[in-house]
Design a protein around this motif. Structure first.
Motif, PDB file in Angstrom:
ATOM      1  N   CYS A 370       0.837  -1.213   0.000  1.00  0.00           N
ATOM      2  CA  CYS A 370       0.000   0.000   0.000  1.00  0.00           C
ATOM      3  C   CYS A 370       0.872   1.265   0.000  1.00  0.00           C
ATOM      4  N   MET A 372       0.049   4.167   0.567  1.00  0.00           N
ATOM      5  CA  MET A 372      -0.382   5.125   1.582  1.00  0.00           C
ATOM      6  C   MET A 372      -0.089   4.620   2.997  1.00  0.00           C
ATOM      7  N   LEU A 374      -1.238   2.126   4.535  1.00  0.00           N
ATOM      8  CA  LEU A 374      -2.435   1.690   5.258  1.00  0.00           C
ATOM      9  C   LEU A 374      -2.347   0.185   5.530  1.00  0.00           C
ATOM     10  N   PRO A 376      -4.713  -2.427   4.692  1.00  0.00           N
ATOM     11  CA  PRO A 376      -5.981  -2.746   4.016  1.00  0.00           C
ATOM     12  C   PRO A 376      -6.709  -3.935   4.637  1.00  0.00           C
ATOM     13  N   CYS A 399      -7.082   6.282   1.672  1.00  0.00           N
ATOM     14  CA  CYS A 399      -6.915   5.384   0.516  1.00  0.00           C
ATOM     15  C   CYS A 399      -6.997   6.192  -0.776  1.00  0.00           C
ATOM     16  N   CYS A 400      -6.044   5.954  -1.680  1.00  0.00           N
ATOM     17  CA  CYS A 400      -6.061   6.693  -2.946  1.00  0.00           C
ATOM     18  C   CYS A 400      -6.706   5.878  -4.055  1.00  0.00           C
ATOM     19  N   GLY A 401      -7.214   4.699  -3.706  1.00  0.00           N
ATOM     20  CA  GLY A 401      -7.922   3.906  -4.708  1.00  0.00           C
ATOM     21  C   GLY A 401      -7.031   3.346  -5.800  1.00  0.00           C
ATOM     22  N   CYS A 402      -5.748   3.142  -5.489  1.00  0.00           N
ATOM     23  CA  CYS A 402      -4.815   2.691  -6.532  1.00  0.00           C
ATOM     24  C   CYS A 402      -5.073   1.250  -6.950  1.00  0.00           C
ATOM     25  N   GLY A 403      -5.710   0.471  -6.108  1.00  0.00           N
ATOM     26  CA  GLY A 403      -6.049  -0.909  -6.469  1.00  0.00           C
ATOM     27  C   GLY A 403      -4.932  -1.917  -6.247  1.00  0.00           C
ATOM     28  N   LEU A 404      -3.775  -1.469  -5.728  1.00  0.00           N
ATOM     29  CA  LEU A 404      -2.645  -2.403  -5.573  1.00  0.00           C
ATOM     30  C   LEU A 404      -2.957  -3.544  -4.609  1.00  0.00           C
ATOM     31  N   CYS A 405      -3.728  -3.245  -3.558  1.00  0.00           N
ATOM     32  CA  CYS A 405      -4.011  -4.292  -2.566  1.00  0.00           C
ATOM     33  C   CYS A 405      -4.802  -5.440  -3.203  1.00  0.00           C
ATOM     34  N   SER A 416      -9.362  -3.563  -2.328  1.00  0.00           N
ATOM     35  CA  SER A 416      -9.482  -2.134  -2.625  1.00  0.00           C
ATOM     36  C   SER A 416     -10.942  -1.675  -2.537  1.00  0.00           C
ATOM     37  N   VAL A 419     -11.861  -1.373   1.052  1.00  0.00           N
ATOM     38  CA  VAL A 419     -11.253  -0.207   1.710  1.00  0.00           C
ATOM     39  C   VAL A 419     -11.979   1.071   1.270  1.00  0.00           C
TER      40      VAL A 419
END
Ligand code: SF4
Ligand code: SF4
Length: 434
Positions: A370, A372, A374, A376, A399-405, A416, A419
């Motif tokens: 993450c 950020m 965080l 998740p 959360c920046c909504g990047c979708g990596l998680c 994501s 979150v």
């Protein structure tokens, strides 16, 4: 030439799949129809709208949206044949202007601004609003609002990172149009009082690096520094860019760090409007994924996604899913017949993998990745328990909504999405003062 090389160990490398479209020139396409929203960001109808049967030109005012009478313009010349509901890229079915394109490309031009030395700050801000330019990086908020906060600004950040997989429009088209960025900058530096500009792109994007070099040489008095980043994700997230350029962090919005961040295409649209009086009309869109001939298409905004997929030779699979934007941040839609928006930069066809998520393995990969910082997995557990205090304590709102998680989760959990559901709850609670 000032040159900064980011070393981002916080971000991660993910497969870009950009080879599908990065090396081919874009094609132009004039659709029979465009579909332009007849509603504002909250779904309310526009004010002062044109009617069915009205003739329009490129740049004709279709209506204004509340609360600030922000203008919405036609991207083609032709006739409004209907105002009716259609699925839009945002995922909602809402009323749009269905405009038949006569392909004559006739314009209603605005009056360009005087030179930046002569233009007053009031004129520049008024032009930013009347341009109808919105943030082209995805959010779609009117750009002028960032510039009239009255707060001190140290740096303008041009985001030409384009780190979402598959998308190559900034690379292919943004690089070609980059001189408009340098045309916009003197006005924007004047109106904000900013002292410097950061041009951020990836060090593996030669066309954008060259666009920087050429324009930096041509306009040596405009203080633009190049920041070349590694090919990591999500380098283009504005919080990352602000921290890397200013060495400051902020809570809510970049102006708290005396920075304004905009996508390269937003600057291009402003430069065009300031100097030529042209409102937004064309958008370059990457059409890729499971299509026969992936390509970048330069087309009037509001084009239907299924027209673009047909132009790309159609789908290579029987049952796909459709994404407006990139696979990590975009909107997934059930049908390919949706209207793209001014800020749409991708139409992707992806395999609709049918799989069931497993219970969490507690591997911690989502926390490791993450950007950020965080947790998740903890946030989604708090969501499951509907434990608002815990969601707040874990700062789900960051959360920046990047979708990596979701991308790294071996149990195939859509972390994501969970979150972001938690984030929405926390933001709502903050708004209500809870
Ligand atoms: S989507 Fe949110 S929680 Fe997931 S990795 Fe990105 S920032 Fe972190
Ligand atoms: S990555 Fe997936 S499996 Fe691993 S801790 Fe996070 S949610 Fe659980």
């Amino acid at each position: 030439m000032a040159f900064h090389l980011f070393r981002s160990y916080e971000a991660t490398h993910i497969p870009g799949h950009k080879e599908q479209t990065a090396d081919a020139p874009y094609v132009t396409y004039a659709p029979e129809y465009v579909y332009i929203p007849a509603f504002d960001g909250r779904g309310n109808p526009l004010n002062n709208t044109l009617k069915v049967g009205d003739a329009v030109e490129k740049g004709s005012l279709l209506g204004t949206r509340a609360p600030d009478d922000f203008p919405i313009y036609s991207s083609v010349s032709g006739t409004i044949e209907a105002i009716e509901p259609i699925l839009t890229a945002g995922g909602r079915t809402q009323k749009v202007f269905c405009i038949h394109n006569d392909k004559k490309d006739e314009w209603t031009l605005a009056k360009p601004l005087p030179s930046w030395e002569e233009a007053t700050n009031e004129q520049i801000l008024a032009a930013m609003k009347s341009s109808g330019v919105i943030g082209m990086g995805g959010a779609g908020f009117p750009t002028y609002r960032k510039y009239n906060s009255g707060k001190p600004v140290d740096v303008l950040i041009i985001n030409a990172i384009e780190c979402e997989p598959f998308l190559t429009t900034d690379y292919v088209y943004g690089a070609e149009m980059a001189e408009y960025v340098w045309k916009a900058l003197p006005y924007l530096l004047k109106v904000t009082g900013a002292k410097r500009v950061a041009f951020c792109t990836k060090k593996d994007k030669p066309a954008l690096l060259e666009a920087y070099r050429v324009n930096h040489e041509k306009y040596p008095d405009i203080p633009v520094e190049l920041y070349a980043t590694a090919d990591k994700y999500p380098m283009g997230y504005e919080r990352n860019l602000v921290t890397l350029v200013t060495k400051k962090e902020y809570m809510n919005i970049p102006i708290e760090a005396q920075a304004i961040v905009d996508n390269i295409y937003t600057f291009i649209l402003l430069g065009r409007y300031f100097t030529e009086g042209k409102t937004p009309d064309l958008r370059c869109i990457t059409v890729a994924g499971e299509v026969k001939e992936p390509k970048n298409v330069l087309t009037p905004y509001g084009v239907a996604a299924d027209d673009l997929i047909a132009l790309a030779g159609g789908e290579t699979i029987e049952k796909g899913k459709y994404i407006n934007g990139g696979p990590l941040n975009g909107n997934c839609l059930a049908s390919s017949h949706f209207a793209t928006l001014m800020q749409s930069n991708g139409v992707l066809v992806m395999k609709a993998n049918a799989f069931r998520a497993e219970p969490c393995w507690h591997c911690g990969d989502c926390c490791k990745q993450c950007p950020m910082d965080l947790q998740p997995v903890q946030i989604q557990m708090a969501l499951k328990r509907n434990d608002l205090e815990r969601m707040k304590a874990l700062h789900a709102e960051r959360c920046c909504g990047c979708g990596l998680c979701s991308f790294v989760c071996p149990a195939r959990i859509d972390v994501s999405r969970n979150v972001q559901e938690a984030k929405a709850k926390v933001l709502m609670a903050m708004k209500e003062g809870k």
